[in-house]
Design an enzyme around this catalytic site. Sequence first.
Site, PDB file in Angstrom:
ATOM      1  N   ARG A   1       7.736  -4.680  10.484  1.00 23.02           N
ATOM      2  CA  ARG A   1       6.597  -5.603  10.618  1.00 23.02           C
ATOM      3  C   ARG A   1       7.104  -7.004  10.967  1.00 23.02           C
ATOM      4  NH1 ARG A   1       1.992  -5.074   8.230  1.00 23.02           N
ATOM      5  NH2 ARG A   1       1.399  -6.486   9.890  1.00 23.02           N
TER       6      ARG A   1
ATOM      7  N   GLN B   1       0.646  -4.007  13.193  1.00 25.33           N
ATOM      8  CA  GLN B   1       1.155  -2.848  12.458  1.00 25.33           C
ATOM      9  C   GLN B   1       1.608  -1.752  13.435  1.00 25.33           C
ATOM     10  OE1 GLN B   1       1.274  -2.213   8.831  1.00 25.33           O
ATOM     11  NE2 GLN B   1       2.532  -0.537   9.606  1.00 25.33           N
TER      12      GLN B   1
ATOM     13  N   ARG C   1      -6.207 -12.992   9.350  1.00 25.56           N
ATOM     14  CA  ARG C   1      -6.502 -11.702   8.709  1.00 25.56           C
ATOM     15  C   ARG C   1      -7.853 -11.841   8.014  1.00 25.56           C
ATOM     16  NH1 ARG C   1      -3.347  -7.664   4.641  1.00 25.56           N
ATOM     17  NH2 ARG C   1      -2.483  -7.114   6.658  1.00 25.56           N
TER      18      ARG C   1
ATOM     19  N   ASP D   1      -3.181   6.420   5.406  1.00 29.01           N
ATOM     20  CA  ASP D   1      -3.506   5.057   4.942  1.00 29.01           C
ATOM     21  C   ASP D   1      -4.399   5.227   3.707  1.00 29.01           C
ATOM     22  OD1 ASP D   1      -4.080   2.314   4.805  1.00 29.01           O
ATOM     23  OD2 ASP D   1      -5.564   2.364   6.419  1.00 29.01           O
TER      24      ASP D   1
ATOM     25  N   CYS E   1       1.220   2.621   6.444  1.00 27.49           N
ATOM     26  CA  CYS E   1       1.288   1.171   6.667  1.00 27.49           C
ATOM     27  C   CYS E   1       1.526   0.403   5.378  1.00 27.49           C
ATOM     28  CB  CYS E   1       0.018   0.693   7.364  1.00 27.49           C
ATOM     29  SG  CYS E   1      -1.497   1.164   6.505  1.00 27.49           S
TER      30      CYS E   1
ATOM     31  N   HIS F   1      -5.600  -3.324  13.652  1.00 31.06           N
ATOM     32  CA  HIS F   1      -4.400  -3.879  12.992  1.00 31.06           C
ATOM     33  C   HIS F   1      -3.244  -3.772  13.999  1.00 31.06           C
ATOM     34  CE1 HIS F   1      -1.889  -5.376   9.968  1.00 31.06           C
ATOM     35  NE2 HIS F   1      -1.799  -4.364   9.142  1.00 31.06           N
TER      36      HIS F   1
HETATM   37  N1  NVA Z   1      -6.925   0.196   6.116  1.00 32.52           N
HETATM   38  C1  NVA Z   1      -6.188  -0.704   5.241  1.00 32.52           C
HETATM   39  C2  NVA Z   1      -4.944  -1.168   5.909  1.00 32.52           C
HETATM   40  C3  NVA Z   1      -4.059  -2.022   5.050  1.00 32.52           C
HETATM   41  C4  NVA Z   1      -2.826  -2.475   5.755  1.00 32.52           C
HETATM   42  C5  NVA Z   1      -7.069  -1.870   4.854  1.00 32.52           C
HETATM   43  O1  NVA Z   1      -7.758  -2.414   5.732  1.00 32.52           O
HETATM   44  O2  NVA Z   1      -7.107  -2.227   3.675  1.00 32.52           O
HETATM   45  N1   CP Z   2       0.562  -3.013   6.098  1.00 30.42           N
HETATM   46  C1   CP Z   2       0.064  -4.229   5.787  1.00 30.42           C
HETATM   47  O1   CP Z   2      -0.632  -4.877   6.574  1.00 30.42           O
HETATM   48  O2   CP Z   2       0.414  -4.678   4.552  1.00 30.42           O
HETATM   49  P1   CP Z   2      -0.152  -5.965   3.817  1.00 30.42           P
HETATM   50  O3   CP Z   2      -1.608  -5.701   3.525  1.00 30.42           O
HETATM   51  O4   CP Z   2       0.672  -6.104   2.579  1.00 30.42           O
HETATM   52  O5   CP Z   2      -0.011  -7.142   4.733  1.00 30.42           O
END
Ligand code: NVA
Ligand code: CP
Length: 334
Positions: free
Chosen positions: A316, A137, A107, A230, A271, A134
Amino acid sequence: MISLKGRSFLTLKDFTKDEILYLIDLAGHFKKLKKEHVLHDRLKGRNVALIFEKTSTRTRSSFETAAHDLGMGTTYLDPKSSQIGKKESIEDTARVLGRMFDGIEYRGYGQEIVESLAEHSRVPVWNGLTNEYHPTQILADMMTIREHMGDLEGRTLAYMGDARYNMGNSLMIGCAKLGVNFHAVAPKKYFPDEELVAKCREWAKSSGAEIVLTEDAKEGTKDADVVYTDVWVSMGEPDEVWEERIEDLTPYRVTMDIMKNAKNEAIFMHCLPAFHDLDTEIGKEINKKFGLTCMEVTDEVFESYQEAVFDEAENRMHTIKAVMAATLADDWEI
Ligand code: NVA
Ligand code: CP
């Protein structure tokens, strides 16, 4: 027979409709085993590395519990305690970790980083979120929609907010491949990249999905089966963008009026994490600075429609388990 053994899971662009559905079915199988307390630790003796250059609750917990359920060991590398990118290149990191681990989750920031890890590690690499995509997800999201609605094809998902970042991009790809109509409902400058839209429209031709980009919140959410949103500012983006985002995206907040405009039986999805109240540090800061009591979704919508949102969060884990299982071994009996 579908076999994904040895493949990396970097973006849904690389996977066919049947492969995606296979992963969702496998996740359903694991979910059932988990609920019945049936052990499924066939991957005992294997180990996976979990690299997180950005924070996480769901994704990290999912990878850890899923790996443990499958019998595997995990090593968590946080943003500060590894050499990655600072003292050691991604390519060298990949070559080292590939010698020790059977699979690697990443990540972080640019998609090219996770692509490079996959290219040089010689083990399956799983994208746990990049700026662009992602994909794990989306598996959970599609699984949740299917659980709630019974099917996917012909359904309509309206995505409200920043549609050109990881969630908007990945949902559009997933919908296009699986035959779900995708509506990006946002100001023009937040529409997904034109090249990606063109690609998705190609896939949509064979799946029967329709890709719609609209600035009209009413038209975009009319009779939708799923209203999705989101955060307005994603991880890694600078604090300075908040003011502009609030101004641009407030008309695209998910409110009760939006939900009433969707189908009667529509579900709300997110998400997570979500800013629906003032119970977070950032929520409080934004409230002090801009006077908002919620951001992308009202507290009323969030609480009234929470069932699917938390099913989505649970899924998830089951879908991430399916991704690891299918890319590390063959012959899973579903
Ligand atoms: N768009 C958000 C998704 C989090 C799961 C981010 O990248 O922070
Ligand atoms: N939805 C998601 O990816 O959550 P986290 O950022 O908590 O992993």
